[in-house]
Structures are given as C-alpha cells and as structure tokens.
Design an enzyme around this catalytic site. Structure first.
Site, short mmCIF file in Angstrom:
data_model
loop_
_atom_site.label_atom_id
_atom_site.label_comp_id
_atom_site.label_asym_id
_atom_site.label_seq_id
_atom_site.Cartn_x
_atom_site.Cartn_y
_atom_site.Cartn_z
N GLY A 1 0.80 -1.23 0.00
CA GLY A 1 0.00 0.00 0.00
C GLY A 1 0.83 1.27 0.00
O GLY A 1 1.98 1.30 -0.46
N GLY B 1 4.58 17.34 5.56
CA GLY B 1 5.22 18.61 5.18
C GLY B 1 6.60 18.74 5.82
O GLY B 1 7.57 19.08 5.14
N HIS C 1 23.87 2.35 31.06
CA HIS C 1 24.65 3.58 30.94
C HIS C 1 25.83 3.35 30.02
O HIS C 1 26.46 2.31 30.11
CB HIS C 1 25.15 4.00 32.33
CG HIS C 1 26.04 5.20 32.27
ND1 HIS C 1 25.53 6.48 32.10
CD2 HIS C 1 27.40 5.33 32.34
CE1 HIS C 1 26.54 7.34 32.08
NE2 HIS C 1 27.68 6.66 32.23
#
Ligand code: FAD
Ligand code: NAD
Length: 471
Positions: free
Chosen positions: A43, A189, A450
């Site tokens: 699609g 946009g 971390h």
C-alpha cells in the site's frame, strides 16, 4: 466471469491493513483472498509512504551530517557529492525488497493474491478488473474494506507530480529544486521539508495554523520543533493560508494571505508540495451498489468490532476512523481477524505512538498537556533535557527533551512527549509503560543501561514524581 467458491475472508486492498489481515487470517486457518490493484503489496506505506520517506530522511541526514557536522568531530572529508539518481535507487531497493517480502509472506500463509481493482457487485460478491486484463468474481462470507487513503487535493492547484506534487511526487523528484514551498506544516510537510532542505533546496513551509506538527503534537514540543527546524534553515509562514496558485509561468506562483487577515503576498517556487492531510479512498469500490454509508469526511462508518451496517463487511486502516498510521492499521488488522474468527479482539487507542522522523525526531504517546487542560484533568509534568544526558553529549547531539505527564495523585503515567535523538525508538518504552499502567516511579526504579539516551527517559520519570539526578 465465473464465480469461485466462497472464501472465508475477501480483503480489498493490500496495504498494511489488508496484507496484515491476510497473513493473520491465513495463520488462523481461514481461506483468504487479497485483492490489490497497485501491482505491488504494502500500500501507501511501503510503496509511497513510510518506507521511501524514511530512506530519504535517513540518507539525506547522513549527507547533511557529512557536509556540515564532521569537522568538529575530527573527521575531515572532501569532495562530497550527492548522486540523486543513486540516492533514489537506494530508496527503491528498500521498497522493492519489502514489497516482495510481503508477497512471499502471503504465499507462505496460503493467501490467494489477486492483482486487480475490486468493486462490490452486491453484499457478497466482488468483481475484479484484473491488471492483466479480463475480469474475475470473488465471493466472501466476510469482506474487509482496506482501501486506505489518498492525498487531499488543494482546490485550484492541479497536481502533476512534477511541479505541483503530493508526497508521492516529493519522494521521486528528478532534480533538487532550488525553491520548494510546502503547503501544510504537518508530518508529511515537515519530513519532506527536511529531506529537500538537507539536499540544498530553499524550503518555505506555509501553515494555516499558528503551530506546526499537525494534530496531536504537544504545544511545548511543537514550539521547540519549530525553533530547531528554523535553525536548520527551513522558513516558516504560520497563520498563513494559500488563496490561489498559478502554474502558467516557469515558476509556480502562490498567493498567500495571513489567516488572521492581513496583506496578501505572492510566493514563487520551482516545486510546490501539497501536504494538507489525507482522505479515505473508496473510489470505484461500488459502495453505491451496497448502499454503504460514509461520514462527512468520507470515512467508512463502523462499530467497535469494525463492522459496517452490513455485519459481514468490515473496515480497518486509513479508510475508517482514527489516526492515519501504519501501526494503527496493523493493530486493527489483527484485531478484526480475531473478531471474525474468535468473536473478540483488542486495540488500545489510548496507547498508539506517533513519530515524526525529522532530526531531532519527535515522538509522543498518550495525552498532551493541552488535552488534559481542556478536560480539566489535574496532572504533573517532569522533563529532562538531552543536554544533561551523557550519551547525547558524547554524540554531540543534545537538542531536545523528554517530557512526562502523570496523575498527581496516583503517579500513573498519562503521556510521554519526546523531541530528541532516537525519540522514535524511545517512545516504545513510553508506550509499553502506558499499556501496563505504570507509574513514573515504576519507570524511575527500572535500571537503564549507561551510557544510553534511554537514561533521559528514566530521569524524566524521576523528575515527574521526585527529582532527576543529573539535572
Ligand atoms: P493504504 O496503505 O493506503 O493501502 C490501501 C491499498 O488498497 C492501496 O495499495 C490501494 O492501491 C488499494 N486499493 C484501494 N482501492 C482498491 C480497490 N478497489 N481494489 C483493489 N485495491 C484497492 N504511517 C506511519 O505509521 N509511519 C510513517 O512513517 C508514515 N509515513 C508516511 C509517509 C507518507 C509520505 C505517507 C503518505 C503516509 C505515511 N504514513 C506513515 C501513513 C501510512 O502510510 C498509512 O497510515 C498506511 O499506509 C495505511 O494503511 P492502509 O492499508 O489502511 O491503506
Ligand atoms: P496532517 O494532518 O498531519 O497535517 C496537515 C497540516 O496542513 C496541518 O497542520 C494543517 O493545519 C495544515 N493545513 C491544512 N489546510 C491547509 C491550507 N489550506 N494551507 C496551509 N496549511 C494547511 O497531514 P499530512 O502531513 O498531510 O499527513 C497525512 C497523514 O499521513 C497524517 O495522518 C499522518 O499521520 C500520516 N503520516 C504519518 C507519518 C509518520 O507517522 N511519520 C509520516 C507522514 C504521514
């Protein structure tokens, strides 16, 4: 035309909604046919939407970084050139690989795939004008409308996909335009403005409202986004409406006017992109033959089980209500097959993430501050800036914040809004937390590796119910 045996499910449209429903139905042991007229599956999303736009966004970001963001990292490059034809080829390779992959998945799950345009003859029968010529008829015990959407046209500005383009044309320009005017400062946009501005076009975005980002973006985040995109060289005309367009000269001419009433102005551009929203697509579907109802915006009317008023005909994806997003279509596709097969299904419309793939990315899930204010619902906000996150600092990529919104009494998470590097990946953590009804303390007490950007997410949670450590 010969009528074949009745299928358990006939799906019209092979976009994300249609092909996912087809695969799921095949897995559930249903006899399925999927009808798609485009010639390829996937699609809008795979062919002219999510996938090609992300290819152009990723590679234009890389190009822009090499040009402008290397010297202070100790990397010296010279003779950097863009080969637009090959740049587009890289996009086509991604698209072709994925659409072929979907075709393989349909085959693997025993789905019959018919290439052609489907039209309702009556409530059980669909006539297919085959792409290769000729006609077929398919009958279904259940029928799913998954015909998607198309760009909303701008009256008086004829689309030729060369000089006046929708996103489809903007994804395949053959030359970098010197000037590009984008009508509509929503997600399409801003993503396309980013691509072409990075490649060297002078881009002006004309937006009717006083804010960019389209519906759903948190006001505070939309303001930061505007500031950062302006810093990248994109110009904005907010509160401005396009009155008319003229394509008779070499440049496209647009008459624009302040939406609040002011002096009209004229803008010239080599290319104009019309990105003022999308509308459901049901042309040639023969809905008149089954007296199917559409709402005032052309959406197929359905109930909470995706049933139209004809109970064995259902609809999901862009052709009906809700945000026009691929992952929303995918959730609905699975749920609708579950309703057909088992009688129950589930989509949590309160936890559907949105991502805008600019740089930095913008991502959100759940309620915005303005939503909560409008409903007079009390809330608490905590934020953490990427400028205080060690990984973002190491990467020299520190623009943006994580913002969390929680219930002040129970501390339950109500919304997450992120602008920053990798926001689109990080929002999955917010979506999961929202799905599980987490409190911000739950998130804050979860150990995060971390040094990662995700620590900013944890620290924003700390800031919401207590205090962040690093800010
Ligand atoms: P569609 O993808 O439009 O598919 C419908 C299909 O049905 C089409 O292929 C059409 O040819 C076919 N069809 C229609 N009528 C018939 C008929 N009568 N017979 C046979 N076939 C028919 N969403 C995201 O979540 N993330 C993104 O990053 C993103 N980026 C986007 C970028 C762009 C430029 C655009 C335009 C959209 C983007 N979207 C994105 C939105 C996303 O593409 C849609 O939400 C999604 O494709 C909807 O899926 P769908 O299956 O409902 O419809
Ligand atoms: P949008 O609704 O997001 O934005 C349209 C913008 O155009 C709005 O800001 C609106 O105020 C403005 N506008 C409307 N009429 C105007 C006019 N006459 N003049 C100037 N501005 C005007 O629509 P879109 O950007 O076209 O995107 C369509 C759909 O595609 C959206 O639903 C979006 O969710 C989906 N999409 C998603 C992604 C993503 O998830 N990353 C990317 C692209 C598209």
């Amino acid at each position: 035309a010969t009528a074949s045996e009745d299928k358990d499910l006939v799906i019209i449209g092979g976009g994300v909604a249609g092909y996912v429903a087809a695969i799921k139905a095949g897995q559930e042991g249903l006899k399925v046919t999927c009808i798609e007229k485009r010639g390829t599956l996937g699609g809008t999303c795979l062919n002219v939407g999510c996938i090609p736009s992300k290819s152009l966004l990723n590679n234009s970001h890389l190009y822009h970084q090499i040009l402008h963001d290397t010297r202070h990292r100790g990397i010296e490059v010279s003779d950097v050139k863009l080969n637009l034809a090959n740049f587009m080829k890289a996009k086509d390779t991604a698209v072709n690989g994925l659409t072929k992959g979907v075709e393989f998945l349909l085959k693997k799950n025993g789905v019959e795939y018919i290439k052609g345009e489907g039209t309702f003859v009556n409530e059980n029968e669909i006539k297919v004008a085959l792409n290769d010529g000729g006609e077929a008829t398919v009958r279904g015990k259940n029928i799913l409308i998954a015909t998607g959407s198309e760009a909303t046209p701008f009256p008086g500005l004829e689309i030729d996909e060369k000089r006046v383009v929708t996103s489809t044309g903007a994804l395949s320009l053959e030359k970098i335009p010197e000037t590009l005017v984008v009508v509509g400062g929503g997600i399409i946009g801003l993503e396309m403005a980013s691509v072409w501005s990075r490649l060297g076009s002078k881009v002006t975005v004309v937006e009717f409202l006083g804010q960019i980002g389209g519906p759903g973006m948190d006001n505070e985040i939309a303001k930061s986004t505007l500031k950062l995109l302006k810093k990248q060289g994109i110009e904005f005309k907010l509160n401005t409406k396009v009155i008319s367009g003229d394509t008779s000269s070499e440049k496209v001419k647009l008459e624009v006017d302040s939406a609040k009433g002011g002096k009209p102005e004229s803008l010239d551009a080599e290319v104009v992109l019309v990105a003022i929203g999308r509308r459901p697509y049901t042309a040639n579907l023969g809905l008149e033959n089954i007296a199917m109802e559409l709402d005032e915006r052309g959406r197929v009317i359905i109930d909470s089980e995706y049933r139209t008023k004809i109970p064995h005909i259902r609809c999901v994806g862009d052709a009906t209500f809700g945000p026009m997003l691929a992952h929303k279509a995918e959730e609905e596709a699975v749920a609708v097959v579950e309703y057909i097969k088992k009688g129950y299904g589930h989509v949590n419309y309160g936890a559907i993430p949105s991502v805008m793939y600019t740089h930095p990315e913008v991502a959100w899930v759940g309620q915005t501050e303005q939503d909560l204010k409008a409903q007079s619902i009390p809330y608490r906000v905590g934020t953490f800036p990427f400028s205080a996150n060690s990984r973002a600092k190491t990467n020299l990529d520190t623009d943006g914040i994580v913002k969390m919104i929680a219930d002040p009494e129970t501390d339950r998470l109500l919304g997450v809004h992120i602008i920053g590097p990798n926001a689109g990946e990080m929002i999955a953590e917010g979506t999961l937390a929202l799905e599980y009804g987490a409190s911000t303390e739950d998130i804050a007490r979860t150990c995060h590796a971390h040094p990662t950007l995700a620590e900013a997410f944890k620290e924003a949670a700390m800031a919401t119910h207590a205090k962040a450590i690093h800010f």
